[in-house]
Design an enzyme around this catalytic site. Sequence first.
Site, PDB file in Angstrom:
ATOM      1  N   ILE A 158      42.477 -31.928  22.666  1.00 46.04           N
ATOM      2  CA  ILE A 158      41.019 -31.789  22.597  1.00 46.04           C
ATOM      3  C   ILE A 158      40.533 -32.668  21.448  1.00 46.04           C
ATOM      4  CG2 ILE A 158      40.853 -29.507  23.657  1.00 46.04           C
ATOM      5  CD1 ILE A 158      40.710 -28.228  20.959  1.00 46.04           C
ATOM      6  N   ASP A 159      39.282 -33.094  21.524  1.00 44.20           N
ATOM      7  CA  ASP A 159      38.737 -34.023  20.534  1.00 44.20           C
ATOM      8  C   ASP A 159      38.820 -33.447  19.126  1.00 44.20           C
ATOM      9  OD1 ASP A 159      38.081 -35.678  22.614  1.00 44.20           O
ATOM     10  OD2 ASP A 159      35.933 -35.244  22.569  1.00 44.20           O
ATOM     11  N   LYS A 160      38.870 -34.360  18.165  1.00 44.57           N
ATOM     12  CA  LYS A 160      38.895 -33.982  16.752  1.00 44.57           C
ATOM     13  C   LYS A 160      37.726 -33.070  16.396  1.00 44.57           C
ATOM     14  CE  LYS A 160      38.623 -36.062  12.136  1.00 44.57           C
ATOM     15  NZ  LYS A 160      38.560 -37.341  11.377  1.00 44.57           N
ATOM     16  N   THR A 219      36.027 -31.119  18.345  1.00 53.85           N
ATOM     17  CA  THR A 219      35.958 -29.908  19.167  1.00 53.85           C
ATOM     18  C   THR A 219      36.831 -28.814  18.573  1.00 53.85           C
ATOM     19  OG1 THR A 219      35.643 -31.291  21.126  1.00 53.85           O
ATOM     20  CG2 THR A 219      36.262 -29.000  21.507  1.00 53.85           C
ATOM     21  N   ARG A 247      31.281 -34.585  27.126  1.00 49.95           N
ATOM     22  CA  ARG A 247      30.264 -35.257  26.311  1.00 49.95           C
ATOM     23  C   ARG A 247      29.539 -36.339  27.118  1.00 49.95           C
ATOM     24  NH1 ARG A 247      33.747 -36.681  21.001  1.00 49.95           N
ATOM     25  NH2 ARG A 247      31.761 -37.597  20.326  1.00 49.95           N
TER      26      ARG A 247
END
Length: 311
Positions: free
Chosen positions: A140-142, A144, A242
């Site tokens: 998962i994104d940094k 998030t 996003r």
Amino acid sequence: MAAPKVRQIKITEDNAGQRLDNYLISLLKGVPKTRIYRIVRKGEVRVNKGRVSINYRLKIHDIVRIPPVRVAHRDDAVHIPSALKYSLENQILYEDDDFIVLNKPSGFAVHGGSGIQSGVIEALRMLRPEQSFLELVHRIDKETSGCLLVAKKRTILNQLHDMFRGDGIQKTYLALLVGQWQRKKQWVNVALRKNVSQGGERMVVVSKTGKPSETLFTRLQKFENCTLVKAQPKTGRTHQIRVHAAWLGHPLVGDDRYGETETNRVFRKKGYKRLFLHAHELQFRHPANGQPLTVIAPLPEQLQTLIDHEQ
């Protein structure tokens, strides 16, 4: 400091099926990949006393010869930030002998990489040196927060990978969209393609030449200037939620990559200092026993407080 020595390592179930290069990269922390490939090519690494290729898949009971290679020592390891350390020690959402579900805090990359010396998985390995196998199941994104799966066994890792590739794991995110989104529910199925902006920052764009991507958005609550939604991605493309939200005309609050600078500035003054995207829930059948499992990461207190003030 004692000179490194030749090691003979017997492969267990944890690493059976893994490619030799990936095994060595994981084992020889701090050694450049080019050197790892070189010692295999020169025959310094051997399996069962014989030369093998870098893409050889390890088998249980194989004996791997590791030549004297100096690796990074624990004393050289990057310091674990206190917020990340607290999360890894005190906010485990689920754990058994097969895997862990972490409640990842926002602001930390899941693994080290370009410009990042250490991430969540490296920190977890440092905190649990007795655990012989710890691998990320997904990313998962940094920016998030929320549910992140880590496997403790290679067999479980492979099964969970298969489940992610199919329909075996349902992921639910909570996201705050800019503006009032009037729809109650909408499938977004526009294709996405990775791109690179002029500044070198990785971007993802909607493109007919991209990969198929699907996200179901469901409205939970409308506020004066924003909308709380549930986002359920069917595919797992980079930055998918996003970019799909921005395509709807309602980018995520705090999204400095796909949102609007002035709008983000307004929300920042109200206290929204991070991307409002949270991996809220995972639903799947346990790969070992088939039992249904639901793991929930509560909305971080910071975000919940901000939402309460929107009422």
